[in-house]
Design a protein around this motif. Structure first.
Motif: not given
Lengths: 156, 785
Positions: A44, A101, A105, A120, A124, A127-128, A131-133, A135-139
């Motif tokens: 994670c 975070f 970070v 982009r 992405r 960030l593999t 994991i973020c549960r 936010t859906g990563y986009e921001r």
């Protein structure tokens, strides 16, 4: 056998068994609770810290492996306010529960230091392991691109 | 007075979360704190012969041991079928048998290993088909002895709860000569929340009371359930809640809090208990697995003359949330469309598996999947475009819902138009790369779980206000954005000057909890009322000072002034300070609860909510590409038109939509839970349970639909829960369109897709759902006799 290391710029010694995961030393012995033990199997990324400058999952790192190393946790990332990526994440309203975070970070700080102008897909891919549960990563991706964009502005 | 609370206000907790300073429950400690651990059963069903803790209790560092004898009470949302420890019978793998507290975590684990347990295995029912088979072993042989809330659901044997809806003459509708009958079956697996912070608690026993600091959405449920389990008055339990590291419904029920409380009392020390990730997986309170039969009689014009459905929900070993959720079939699977006649049966079924619970939009997610795939199958059967069918049949102003409630306003139809406009802005993605492309648009109906909430606003003499509620910040931002915005706008002060107290059951009044889209609506309604109370008091006092009437005054931008140019006035701080000196500190209270929209008499039986106060609608659209060789589904783009009533903070809502849709993509495509024949959950962590990664997702295009009728404060609706509602449905419909295959199950993992493409996926048969509706019922529809 005690383990000597530098943590956030200070000399520290852990009295724990050398096989103790670094995260437990950081959190339980040094009271640095920023890194989060979420999966404890290296998937994670919430426990990511820098060991000699490299992002490292502290849950799978025995403290002995950090012996004589320079360890930087989220608490030691900046001595004066927020870093660029932290500012962009704050401005972009990216944070929800926030547990991922500290690791995000750390990973992005290292990534942006070594990849100043990522696209982009590169963000992405970076960030593999985080994991973020919520936010859906986009921001988070947008914030990283904004840091890179801000640098490009600064150079002009 | 109109309050304009619309703001782009940034959350105040972001900075600490970004710098690692936020102290979640897992980050908390107390002097002399002990570490607790729970011994859990390793078999799915058995008679508990012995739990001998004598050797464990004698080990070094062990300070307290607890077993079933220490927790005599039972608890449950609808049926009190849940004991804290296995009570003579083991019902699932992972059921607690004993708990210990010791000086170190290692000593606690050593103590668990020293507890001697003997269990005589009994036959287990692991699937709903097994549980419903004639002569099946009963998960709760004493089901008739349990206390039941006074709501008339039918119960018997392994059927924990049965709720029914009957409106109109369904048999007559199906017998009409002008209808086509379409029948579909569906099955879905469980979904794990994978909240990053595990269930965690630090408990103390001080001054003859329990103080429980815990990672929960429902402080008052923890208070009341702990008291029930331990057999003490609820007034002896205080619950406080630090920032919660993700919840998504997982923390909408009592979990491990009573163990820590019990051990704290026994040891006289603070006790910390944190689930391991493996325990989190094992006792997840998943979104339940379900099986659905849905049948409709539809005319060639798309009129749905009759609809009937049977929904089986696996509640696992306790009824828990599923008993309540049987209610929601009526409002989701029975939603979206105008129905001539309808009958629905929802059965929560006990199995010897870990208990299920609540997960963002709960059974709405799979009921919408079933309903929307069924709708596409209807469209194909009558030869009508699926979008045209939806345009013709979605609920509009004055239409009746399944339970006979009258819906107000045309909402879904204009939302479909807005989706078309949104879609027109992007070009289709399709390229000739050998993949199969498909697109779909679906609609969904959800609700806001209204119910009791309380708020107090204290006006401080420095011009700030303190909002005290039992609200919890679980990550959605409601405590950071929506609620302070409402209070600030009402009082004419800046939202950053509203201090928001986190939940403390000793400080704030009762609240149902944070979930069901209710935080900004229910807590918001209470907060608005409390702030209006304060406002009225301040205006009345200021009017005296200014020799005016309150109606002459405006309260904005930190000032109270006489309306008009150069109006005389004071700062709000000055008014508050002078009022405090003259009258005492100014405060206000507010309360809110269900309004109680009527259903049609006689339509429902066994429902906790007969009609929904605040419906919430959603329209989703996506395009997918399916790889014929690997079975991989790529979601190419995703669009949401969401009914928000009024958007208080568009950025906050946007974040919820992106996050909710991505959780839904995981549910649709790769989040798979499987249970083996012995009742073990196979997925034990992030390695085996695959959640979406950054590389899996797309930016969601969002259009917020404002202006639909809402009983919520300031016209708002809950916006954080609903974004996940139709994701499974939309992806499934798009995949069915891409492949031309009948999609009946989720998740659509590559093996399942390949199996569909190769024609190896057999049509889904559900022999434990009887073909004749009435044969599925424990008793005919009607009030309890």
């Amino acid at each position: 056998m005690p383990t000597d290391m530098t943590v956030n710029g200070e000399a520290r010694t852990s009295a724990r068994d050398p096989l103790t995961p670094l995260i437990d030393v950081l959190r339980d012995e040094f009271h640095l609770t920023g890194a989060k033990p979420v999966c404890r199997e290296g998937f994670c990324g919430a426990c990511t810290v820098l060991v000699d400058g490299e992002p490292t999952v502290s849950c799978l790192t025995p403290v002995a492996m950090a012996g004589d190393c320079d360890v930087v946790t989220i608490e030691g990332l900046s001595s004066c306010g927020l870093t660029d990526i932290q500012s962009r994440l704050e401005q972009g309203d990216a944070v929800q529960c926030g547990m991922c975070f500290p690791g995000m970070v750390m990973t992005l700080s290292h990534f942006l230091a070594h990849t100043p102008q990522p696209n982009r897909d590169e963000v992405r891919a970076a960030l593999t392991g985080n994991i973020c549960r919520c936010t859906g990563y986009e921001r988070i991706v947008e914030a990283a691109l904004a840091v890179a964009g801000g640098r490009a502005e600064g150079r002009r | 007075m109109t309050v304009d609370a619309v703001m782009e206000f940034r959350r105040r907790d972001a900075r600490d979360k970004l710098t690692g300073r936020t102290r979640y429950t897992i980050d908390r400690a107390a002097p002399g704190m002990l570490h607790a651990a729970v011994l859990r059963a390793e078999v799915a069903s058995g008679r508990l012969v012995t739990v001998d803790t004598s050797k464990a209790a004698a080990l070094p560092g062990v300070r307290a041991v607890a077993t079933a004898a220490d927790a005599p009470g039972r608890f449950g949302i609808g049926v009190s079928d849940h004991s804290l420890f296995a009570d003579g019978q083991v019902r699932y793998v992972g059921e607690p048998l004993a708990a210990v507290a010791a000086d170190t975590p290692e000593q606690a684990q050593a103590a668990l290993a020293a507890i001697e347990v003997a269990i005589e295995p009994l036959p287990a029912v692991v699937t709903m088909a097994e549980a419903l088979a004639p002569g099946a072993p009963l998960v709760h042989p004493d089901w008739q002895d349990y206390e039941v809330l006074p709501v008339g659901g039918a119960r018997a044997g392994n059927v924990a709860w049965e709720a029914t809806v009957v409106r109109g003459d369904v048999d007559a509708a199906f017998a009409r000569p002008d209808v086509t009958v379409v029948e579909s079956t569906f099955r879905v697996g469980r979904q794990n929340h994978m909240a990053f912070e595990p269930r965690a608690v630090v408990a103390r026993y001080e001054e003859d009371r329990f103080h429980i600091e815990t990672s929960t959405q429902v402080p008052w449920t923890i208070r009341n359930a702990t008291a029930r389990f331990l057999g003490v008055p609820a007034s002896q339990v205080r619950v406080t809640v630090p920032p919660v590291g993700g919840a998504f419904g997982l923390k909408f029920d009592v979990a491990i809090e009573p163990f820590a409380a019990l051990l704290a009392k026994k040891s006289g020390r603070a006790v910390r208990l944190v689930n391991s990730r493996e325990e989190e997986m094992l006792t997840c309170l998943f979104r339940e697995n379900a099986e659905i039969l849905i049948r409709s009689a539809v005319t060639s014009e798309g009129e749905i003359a009759g609809r009937e459905a049977v929904v089986l929900m696996d509640c696992g070993a306790h009824g828990g949330e599923q008993i309540f959720l049987t209610t929601m079939t009526a409002h989701t699977l029975g939603g979206n469309y105008k129905l001539g006649a309808v009958r629905l049966a929802t059965r929560a079924v006990y199995t010897n598996t870990p208990p299920n619970g609540a997960f963002r939009a709960c059974n709405g997610v799979y009921n919408t999947f079933a309903l929307e795939r069924h709708t596409d199958e209807i469209a194909a059967a009558i030869g009508m475009d699926p979008l045209e069918l939806r345009r013709r049949t979605v609920l509009g102003d004055g239409d009746l819902g399944a339970t006979g409630q009258v819906f107000e306003g045309d909402v879904l139809r204009p939302m479909l138009d807005r989706m078309e406009a949104l879609r027109a802005r992007t070009t289709p993605h399709e390229v000739d790369d050998g993949r199969l492309y498909g697109r779909a648009t679906t609609v969904g109906t959800w609700f806001v779980f209204t119910g009791p909430s309380a708020a107090t606003v204290n006006m401080n003499a420095d011009g700030s206000a303190t909002l005290v509620t039992s609200g919890v910040e679980i990550g959605s931002g409601s405590m950071m954005q929506g609620l302070p915005q409402i209070v600030a706008a009402t009082l004419g002060i800046r939202p950053e000057d509203v201090i928001v107290r986190q939940a403390d059951t000793d400080a704030a009044g009762y609240d149902v909890g944070v979930g069901g889209g209710r935080q900004t609506t229910s807590l918001g309604a209470a907060s608005l009322a409390a702030a209006q109370d304060v406002r009225a008091k301040l205006l009345a006092f200021a009017a005296q000072l200014l020799e005016a009437t309150p109606d002459d005054l405006v309260m904005a931008n930190g000032r109270i002034e006489i309306a008009g140019p150069n109006g005389k006035g004071f700062t709000i701080a000055e008014v508050a300070a002078r009022a405090q000196a003259a009258l005492g500190p100014i405060g206000g209270t507010g309360a809110a609860t269900r309004t109680g929209v009527p259903s049609m008499p006689g339509c429902v039986a066994g429902h906790f909510i007969d009609a929904i106060d605040i419906p919430v609608f959603a329209v989703h659209d996506c395009e997918v590409a399916v790889d014929r060789d690997t079975g991989h589904v790529e979601v190419l783009n995703y669009r949401v038109v969401q009914d928000v009533g009024r958007a208080l903070n568009r950025s906050a809502i946007g974040g919820q939509i992106q996050g909710g849709v991505v959780q839904g993509l995981g549910y649709a495509l790769h989040e798979e839970v499987s249970i083996d024949a012995l009742g073990h959950i196979r997925q034990c962590g992030f390695e085996t349970y695959r959640v979406p990664l950054a590389g899996d997702v797309v930016p969601v295009e969002v259009d917020l639909f404002e202006g639909a009728p809402s009983l919520g404060p300031l016209g708002i609706k809950g916006a954080g829960e609903v974004p996940i509602l139709n994701v499974g449905a939309t992806v499934a419909c798009a995949v069915a369109n891409a492949t031309g295959r009948r999609v009946q199950e989720l998740p659509l993992t590559p093996p399942r897709i390949l199996s569909l493409l190769l024609g190896r996926e057999p049509d889904l048969a559900l022999p434990h759902i009887q073909p004749a509706f009435a044969d599925n019922l424990l008793r005919p529809h009607g009030p309890e006799v």
